[in-house]
Every structure is written in C-alpha cells, then in structure tokens.
Design an enzyme around this catalytic site. Structure first.
Site, PDB file in Angstrom:
ATOM      1  N   LYS A  11       0.836  -1.202   0.000  1.00 33.16           N
ATOM      2  CA  LYS A  11       0.000   0.000   0.000  1.00 33.16           C
ATOM      3  C   LYS A  11       0.873   1.255   0.000  1.00 33.16           C
ATOM      4  CE  LYS A  11      -3.720  -2.551   2.296  1.00 33.16           C
ATOM      5  NZ  LYS A  11      -4.771  -2.532   3.352  1.00 33.16           N
ATOM      6  N   TYR A  51     -12.014  -3.741  -3.740  1.00 26.43           N
ATOM      7  CA  TYR A  51     -12.614  -3.662  -2.402  1.00 26.43           C
ATOM      8  C   TYR A  51     -14.132  -3.718  -2.457  1.00 26.43           C
ATOM      9  CZ  TYR A  51      -8.112  -2.616  -0.144  1.00 26.43           C
ATOM     10  OH  TYR A  51      -6.828  -2.688   0.358  1.00 26.43           O
ATOM     11  N   ASN A 118      -1.922  -0.232   6.801  1.00 22.89           N
ATOM     12  CA  ASN A 118      -1.357  -1.467   7.350  1.00 22.89           C
ATOM     13  C   ASN A 118      -0.468  -2.186   6.341  1.00 22.89           C
ATOM     14  OD1 ASN A 118      -3.310  -2.384   5.644  1.00 22.89           O
ATOM     15  ND2 ASN A 118      -4.497  -3.487   7.186  1.00 22.89           N
ATOM     16  N   HIS A 121      -1.711  -5.810   1.340  1.00 27.42           N
ATOM     17  CA  HIS A 121      -2.928  -6.586   1.088  1.00 27.42           C
ATOM     18  C   HIS A 121      -2.507  -7.965   0.593  1.00 27.42           C
ATOM     19  CE1 HIS A 121      -6.743  -7.971  -0.589  1.00 27.42           C
ATOM     20  NE2 HIS A 121      -5.996  -8.399  -1.602  1.00 27.42           N
ATOM     21  N   GLU A 132      -8.590 -10.951  -8.134  1.00 25.74           N
ATOM     22  CA  GLU A 132      -7.721  -9.796  -7.890  1.00 25.74           C
ATOM     23  C   GLU A 132      -6.549  -9.743  -8.864  1.00 25.74           C
ATOM     24  OE1 GLU A 132      -6.771 -10.218  -3.737  1.00 25.74           O
ATOM     25  OE2 GLU A 132      -8.832  -9.764  -3.111  1.00 25.74           O
TER      26      GLU A 132
HETATM   27  P1  IDP Z   1      -7.420  -7.488   5.541  1.00 21.19           P
HETATM   28  O1  IDP Z   1      -6.617  -6.529   4.685  1.00 21.19           O
HETATM   29  O2  IDP Z   1      -6.649  -7.900   6.767  1.00 21.19           O
HETATM   30  O3  IDP Z   1      -7.990  -8.645   4.774  1.00 21.19           O
HETATM   31  P2  IDP Z   1     -10.148  -6.382   5.571  1.00 21.19           P
HETATM   32  O4  IDP Z   1     -11.075  -6.565   6.712  1.00 21.19           O
HETATM   33  O5  IDP Z   1     -10.399  -7.161   4.318  1.00 21.19           O
HETATM   34  O6  IDP Z   1      -8.657  -6.658   6.124  1.00 21.19           O
HETATM   35  O7  IDP Z   1     -10.130  -4.817   5.236  1.00 21.19           O
HETATM   36  C1  IDP Z   1      -9.512  -4.348   4.077  1.00 21.19           C
HETATM   37  C2  IDP Z   1      -8.680  -3.154   4.429  1.00 21.19           C
HETATM   38  O8  IDP Z   1      -9.528  -2.099   4.868  1.00 21.19           O
HETATM   39  C3  IDP Z   1      -7.707  -3.377   5.595  1.00 21.19           C
HETATM   40  O9  IDP Z   1      -6.494  -3.960   5.201  1.00 21.19           O
HETATM   41  C4  IDP Z   1      -7.505  -1.965   6.080  1.00 21.19           C
HETATM   42  O10 IDP Z   1      -6.586  -1.273   5.228  1.00 21.19           O
HETATM   43  C5  IDP Z   1      -8.882  -1.358   5.886  1.00 21.19           C
HETATM   44  N1  IDP Z   1      -9.705  -1.451   7.089  1.00 21.19           N
HETATM   45  C6  IDP Z   1     -10.314  -2.526   7.601  1.00 21.19           C
HETATM   46  N2  IDP Z   1     -11.012  -2.234   8.697  1.00 21.19           N
HETATM   47  C7  IDP Z   1     -10.840  -0.927   8.900  1.00 21.19           C
HETATM   48  C8  IDP Z   1     -11.329   0.001   9.884  1.00 21.19           C
HETATM   49  O11 IDP Z   1     -12.042  -0.360  10.809  1.00 21.19           O
HETATM   50  N3  IDP Z   1     -10.940   1.300   9.746  1.00 21.19           N
HETATM   51  C9  IDP Z   1     -10.139   1.730   8.731  1.00 21.19           C
HETATM   52  N4  IDP Z   1      -9.660   0.885   7.777  1.00 21.19           N
HETATM   53  C10 IDP Z   1     -10.005  -0.411   7.860  1.00 21.19           C
HETATM   54 MG    MG Z   2      -9.468  -8.646   3.227  1.00 20.73          MG
END
Ligand code: IDP
Ligand code: MG
Length: 138
Positions: A11, A51, A118, A121, A132
């Site tokens: 990212k 997404y 974070n 992905h 994807e």
């Molecule tokens: P993942 O990347 O661990 O699979 P997902 O639940 O699929 O997590 O969420 C996709 C992305 O959305 C996350 O990697 C993060 O960047 C963002 N995200 C998820 N939950 C939150 C939140 O509560 N606040 C802000 N960003 C979030």
């Molecule tokens: Mg995910």
C-alpha cells in the site's frame, strides 16, 4: 499439494516509507516465488473492484482515498498454500495488534485512527486471488 498464486499489494504507506524491498524480501525469504511485480498508481475503478466487499462500510471511502494517495506495488507470488502463508506473514489487520514477526507487526503501527495504513494486502482465497490478479494484471 497444489501450487497457488496470490495477489500482494504494498500500500502507499509501504512504498512511501521505502519498505518495498524489505516486504518483498520477507515473502521471498519464506520461500515463495515472485511471478510478476510492478510499481503503479491505482485507479478508482480498480479499487472499486478490488474492495467491492467493503462498499458501504464506514472505512470504505477513506480506504480508497488512502490507496489513491501515492504509488503502490502489485505483485504475484506463487507456492504451495501461498494464500494462507502470506496472510500469516502479513499479520492481523490492525498493525498495533499484529504479532511481532509479521510484516504489519514489525513494520506497522497506529498512525492515528488509520487502520487502513497497514502496509499490505493479500488475497484471502483462491477465488479472490484469481479475481484480484485479473484486476491488477489484466
Ligand atoms: P485485511 O486486509 O486484513 O484482509 P479487511 O477486513 O479485508 O482486512 O479490510 C480491508 C482493508 O480495509 C484493511 O487492510 C484496512 O486497510 C482497511 N480497514 C479494515 N477495517 C478498517 C477500519 O475499521 N478502519 C479503517 N480501515 C479499515
Ligand atoms: Mg481482506
């Protein structure tokens, strides 16, 4: 054992913090093979597809804005159970809580209510990896 492929995105926070090499190196060091990689700017259309499961959630718009805020790296890695293996290497979604030893746990932290920053992905199933990879490497 079947050989899988997974889609990894570094990212904008990972690219801007010059962590691209470290992150790709960790995945290679675990034993997965790099199949393709590119530095690029995501489009809103690609992110809407990528997404789609999160459309309508409160974090969706900030997440898309963040993903548009700078270049990303898209990569395909291959190996036995690489989908599960990369998710394990990435660590849990929230970097503050992600276990030490993982990419998010070692290299990420909370930058002020921005869970979206974070670093990486990784696809979560064979269906999503096929979908994807089609979005980012068509
Ligand atoms: P993942 O990347 O661990 O699979 P997902 O639940 O699929 O997590 O969420 C996709 C992305 O959305 C996350 O990697 C993060 O960047 C963002 N995200 C998820 N939950 C939150 C939140 O509560 N606040 C802000 N960003 C979030
Ligand atoms: Mg995910």
């Amino acid at each position: 054992m079947s050989i899988e492929r997974t889609l990894v995105l570094i990212k904008p926070d990972g690219v801007s913090r010059s962590l691209t090499g470290s992150i790709l190196g960790r995945v290679e060091a675990k034993g997965y093979n790099l199949v393709d990689v590119k530095l690029m700017n995501a489009t809103r259309g690609q992110l809407e597809q990528h997404y789609e499961e999160h459309i309508g959630k409160p974090f969706y718009e900030p997440l898309v804005e963040f993903m548009l805020s700078g270049p990303i790296v898209a990569a395909i890695f291959e190996g036995e159970r690489v989908i599960e293996g990369f998710r394990s290497l990435a660590g849990s979604t929230e970097p503050t809580a992600a276990a030490p030893g993982t990419i998010r746990g070692d290299l990420g932290r909370d930058w002020g209510l921005k869970v979206q920053q974070n670093l990486v992905h990784g696809s979560d199933s064979t269906e999503s990896s096929e979908r994807e990879i089609g979005i980012w490497f068509s």
